[in-house]
Design a protein around this motif. Structure first.
Motif, PDB file in Angstrom:
ATOM      1  N   LEU A 258      46.649  88.610 -55.478  1.00  0.00           N
ATOM      2  CA  LEU A 258      46.091  88.548 -56.562  1.00  0.00           C
ATOM      3  C   LEU A 258      45.155  89.921 -57.500  1.00  0.00           C
ATOM      4  CD1 LEU A 258      43.947  86.199 -54.280  1.00  0.00           C
ATOM      5  CD2 LEU A 258      44.888  85.225 -56.280  1.00  0.00           C
ATOM      6  N   SER A 259      45.598  89.721 -58.546  1.00  0.00           N
ATOM      7  CA  SER A 259      45.558  91.105 -59.729  1.00  0.00           C
ATOM      8  C   SER A 259      44.277  90.509 -60.176  1.00  0.00           C
ATOM      9  CB  SER A 259      46.674  90.708 -60.578  1.00  0.00           C
ATOM     10  OG  SER A 259      46.693  89.882 -61.147  1.00  0.00           O
ATOM     11  N   ALA A 260      43.204  91.488 -60.451  1.00  0.00           N
ATOM     12  CA  ALA A 260      42.376  91.418 -61.479  1.00  0.00           C
ATOM     13  C   ALA A 260      42.227  92.499 -62.648  1.00  0.00           C
ATOM     14  CB  ALA A 260      40.746  91.464 -61.035  1.00  0.00           C
ATOM     15  N   SER A 261      41.793  92.063 -63.994  1.00  0.00           N
ATOM     16  CA  SER A 261      41.741  93.415 -64.724  1.00  0.00           C
ATOM     17  C   SER A 261      40.233  93.370 -65.357  1.00  0.00           C
ATOM     18  CB  SER A 261      42.211  92.023 -66.505  1.00  0.00           C
ATOM     19  OG  SER A 261      43.132  91.849 -66.224  1.00  0.00           O
ATOM     20  N   LEU A 262      39.765  92.889 -65.955  1.00  0.00           N
ATOM     21  CA  LEU A 262      38.137  93.340 -65.580  1.00  0.00           C
ATOM     22  C   LEU A 262      37.069  91.917 -65.074  1.00  0.00           C
ATOM     23  CD1 LEU A 262      37.322  93.734 -69.643  1.00  0.00           C
ATOM     24  CD2 LEU A 262      37.581  95.249 -68.426  1.00  0.00           C
ATOM     25  N   GLY A 263      37.868  91.180 -64.464  1.00  0.00           N
ATOM     26  CA  GLY A 263      36.918  90.304 -63.041  1.00  0.00           C
ATOM     27  C   GLY A 263      36.822  91.617 -61.624  1.00  0.00           C
ATOM     28  N   GLY A 264      37.361  90.170 -60.892  1.00  0.00           N
ATOM     29  CA  GLY A 264      37.016  91.432 -59.600  1.00  0.00           C
ATOM     30  C   GLY A 264      37.568  89.655 -58.460  1.00  0.00           C
ATOM     31  N   VAL A 265      37.965  90.278 -57.361  1.00  0.00           N
ATOM     32  CA  VAL A 265      38.800  89.420 -56.089  1.00  0.00           C
ATOM     33  C   VAL A 265      37.939  89.965 -55.001  1.00  0.00           C
ATOM     34  CG1 VAL A 265      40.527  88.813 -55.064  1.00  0.00           C
ATOM     35  CG2 VAL A 265      40.357  89.347 -57.497  1.00  0.00           C
ATOM     36  N   GLU A 266      37.202  89.364 -54.299  1.00  0.00           N
ATOM     37  CA  GLU A 266      36.301  89.439 -52.914  1.00  0.00           C
ATOM     38  C   GLU A 266      37.070  88.139 -52.099  1.00  0.00           C
ATOM     39  OE1 GLU A 266      32.223  88.636 -53.530  1.00  0.00           O
ATOM     40  OE2 GLU A 266      32.302  89.417 -55.328  1.00  0.00           O
ATOM     41  N   HIS A 267      36.603  89.529 -51.031  1.00  0.00           N
ATOM     42  CA  HIS A 267      37.457  88.000 -49.673  1.00  0.00           C
ATOM     43  C   HIS A 267      36.080  88.314 -48.567  1.00  0.00           C
ATOM     44  CE1 HIS A 267      39.433  91.864 -47.720  1.00  0.00           C
ATOM     45  NE2 HIS A 267      39.710  91.902 -48.374  1.00  0.00           N
ATOM     46  N   THR A 268      36.166  87.384 -47.015  1.00  0.00           N
ATOM     47  CA  THR A 268      36.188  87.896 -46.255  1.00  0.00           C
ATOM     48  C   THR A 268      37.371  87.864 -44.867  1.00  0.00           C
ATOM     49  OG1 THR A 268      35.111  85.708 -46.134  1.00  0.00           O
ATOM     50  CG2 THR A 268      33.814  86.788 -47.224  1.00  0.00           C
ATOM     51  N   PHE A 269      38.700  88.122 -45.344  1.00  0.00           N
ATOM     52  CA  PHE A 269      39.483  88.270 -44.860  1.00  0.00           C
ATOM     53  C   PHE A 269      39.050  88.855 -42.964  1.00  0.00           C
ATOM     54  CE2 PHE A 269      42.375  87.185 -48.003  1.00  0.00           C
ATOM     55  CZ  PHE A 269      41.747  85.213 -47.833  1.00  0.00           C
ATOM     56  N   GLY A 270      38.432  90.719 -43.143  1.00  0.00           N
ATOM     57  CA  GLY A 270      38.023  91.140 -42.560  1.00  0.00           C
ATOM     58  C   GLY A 270      39.561  91.698 -41.674  1.00  0.00           C
ATOM     59  N   SER A 271      39.394  91.870 -40.445  1.00  0.00           N
ATOM     60  CA  SER A 271      40.954  92.416 -39.979  1.00  0.00           C
ATOM     61  C   SER A 271      42.415  91.869 -40.308  1.00  0.00           C
ATOM     62  CB  SER A 271      40.736  92.701 -38.182  1.00  0.00           C
ATOM     63  OG  SER A 271      40.426  91.651 -37.876  1.00  0.00           O
ATOM     64  N   ARG A 272      42.417  89.993 -40.454  1.00  0.00           N
ATOM     65  CA  ARG A 272      43.189  89.328 -40.763  1.00  0.00           C
ATOM     66  C   ARG A 272      43.796  89.848 -41.088  1.00  0.00           C
ATOM     67  NH1 ARG A 272      38.301  86.012 -39.369  1.00  0.00           N
ATOM     68  NH2 ARG A 272      38.159  84.571 -37.686  1.00  0.00           N
ATOM     69  N   PHE A 273      43.400  90.061 -42.150  1.00  0.00           N
ATOM     70  CA  PHE A 273      44.380  90.948 -43.591  1.00  0.00           C
ATOM     71  C   PHE A 273      44.817  92.372 -43.250  1.00  0.00           C
ATOM     72  CE2 PHE A 273      44.360  92.812 -48.102  1.00  0.00           C
ATOM     73  CZ  PHE A 273      45.221  92.126 -47.965  1.00  0.00           C
ATOM     74  N   SER A 274      46.141  92.118 -44.199  1.00  0.00           N
ATOM     75  CA  SER A 274      47.130  94.037 -43.683  1.00  0.00           C
ATOM     76  C   SER A 274      47.649  94.156 -45.279  1.00  0.00           C
ATOM     77  CB  SER A 274      48.053  93.099 -42.543  1.00  0.00           C
ATOM     78  OG  SER A 274      48.907  92.326 -43.019  1.00  0.00           O
ATOM     79  N   GLY A 275      47.451  94.400 -45.925  1.00  0.00           N
ATOM     80  CA  GLY A 275      48.005  95.300 -47.369  1.00  0.00           C
ATOM     81  C   GLY A 275      46.893  96.134 -47.520  1.00  0.00           C
ATOM     82  N   GLU A 276      47.307  96.118 -49.353  1.00  0.00           N
ATOM     83  CA  GLU A 276      45.674  96.662 -50.423  1.00  0.00           C
ATOM     84  C   GLU A 276      44.808  95.781 -50.685  1.00  0.00           C
ATOM     85  OE1 GLU A 276      48.880  98.565 -52.679  1.00  0.00           O
ATOM     86  OE2 GLU A 276      50.171  99.583 -51.651  1.00  0.00           O
TER      87      GLU A 276
END
Length: 307
Positions: A258-276
């Motif tokens: 997921l990419s953002a320009s002037l907006g934003g991306v939020e998540h609550t994945f915690g340790s379930r997510f690996s990456g940037e």
């Protein structure tokens, strides 16, 4: 003498008012002031129930307009249609018309409009459409300023809904493919089981739960909340100025980008997510990976949650 003049003026005013009222009623074709000022309460007219042969029926097109429409599953083997209205309907111009051609049933609602536009909005048509349990064809509906309610564990091959300024509510609906378009209205669904969902939101809002398939979501300036029981395919979500919330089961596996320009991306994945996760953009794997979870944000916001 002065009192006589006052009486004469009052009498002339009353006569002019009565004359003007008569002219108005004649122009707009009403028999009484009661008809003119009826509100949205009691249904004063009950139309005759119609039965439509369901054999060979493959598609239903419903123009709900500004009416209140209920589409429900029934035990009957044919299609039943009934309606009511809150004004004395002209039988020569009924508020609901039905036609059938080559396996497609078309139902349109109409308002008997009066000449003065200020009063026509008080008129209400309520329609109930009973579908047989065996019906599994297509349903296409357009909702103007009215409302549409779908219920009863119905199964459609395809479901196409367009909501302009009205509202649509669904409960326990299954579809091979669901296409939902919300302009300035509102769609709410509890248990929408679609293999593939296509959702477009203008300045309206959509709240969809019980999702089990893939999804393609576009949000302009409105808002969308999608709750998945299972991620059964790719999810693509693009947001311009609006907001989107995607809620996934805790054991969901996905390849996320997921990419953002002037907006934003939020998540609550915690340790379930690996990456940037930087500059409001997200790229990596959720749990062990799986279907694609992708999209872009211009000036809006995407929030990803785990159930």
């Amino acid at each position: 003498m002065k009192a006589m003049k006052i009486i004469a003026i009052v009498a002339a005013a009353v006569f002019c008012l009565a004359l003007a009222t008569g002219i108005v009623l004649a122009v707009i074709g009403l028999d009484s002031l009661e008809t003119l000022f009826w509100g949205n309460g009691e249904m004063k007219y009950q139309g005759k129930e119609q039965t439509i042969e369901a054999t060979g029926l493959d598609a239903i097109f419903l123009d709900a307009g500004a009416a209140e429409v209920i589409v429900q599953r029934s035990e009957r083997s044919d299609v039943g249609l009934s309606y009511s209205a809150n004004w004395p309907v002209d039988e020569a111009a009924p508020p609901v018309t039905v036609s059938s051609s080559e396996g497609t049933l078309t139902i349109r609602t109409h308002k008997n409009r009066v000449g003065i536009q200020f009063f026509r909005y008080t008129r209400v048509v309520r329609v109930v459409l009973d579908l047989p349990q065996e019906y599994s064809g297509a349903l296409e509906a357009e909702v103007g300023a009215g409302s549409l309610f779908l219920s009863g564990r119905q199964n459609f091959r395809t479901l196409q809904l367009k909501v302009d300024a009205g509202q649509c509510q669904m409960e326990a609906i299954k579809a091979g493919q669901a296409e939902l378009n919300v302009a300035a209205g509102h769609i709410q669904a509890d248990r929408l089981d679609a293999e593939q969902l296509e959702l477009t939101v203008g300045i309206g809002a959509a709240e969809l739960g019980g999702l089990t398939g893939g999804a393609s979501v576009e949000v302009s300036t409105g808002a969308a909340e999608l709750f998945f029981d299972r991620m059964g395919g790719d999810i693509v979500c693009d947001v311009a100025l609006g907001n989107a919330v995607l809620r996934l089961p805790a054991d969901t596996g996905a390849d996320v980008e997921l990419s953002a320009s002037l907006g934003g991306v939020e998540h609550t994945f915690g340790s379930r997510f690996s990456g940037e996760f930087r500059d409001g953009s997200l790229k990596g794997k959720l749990n062990s990976g799986g279907p694609r979870l992708s999209g872009s944000v211009s000036m809006g916001n995407i929030r990803l949650e785990m159930q």
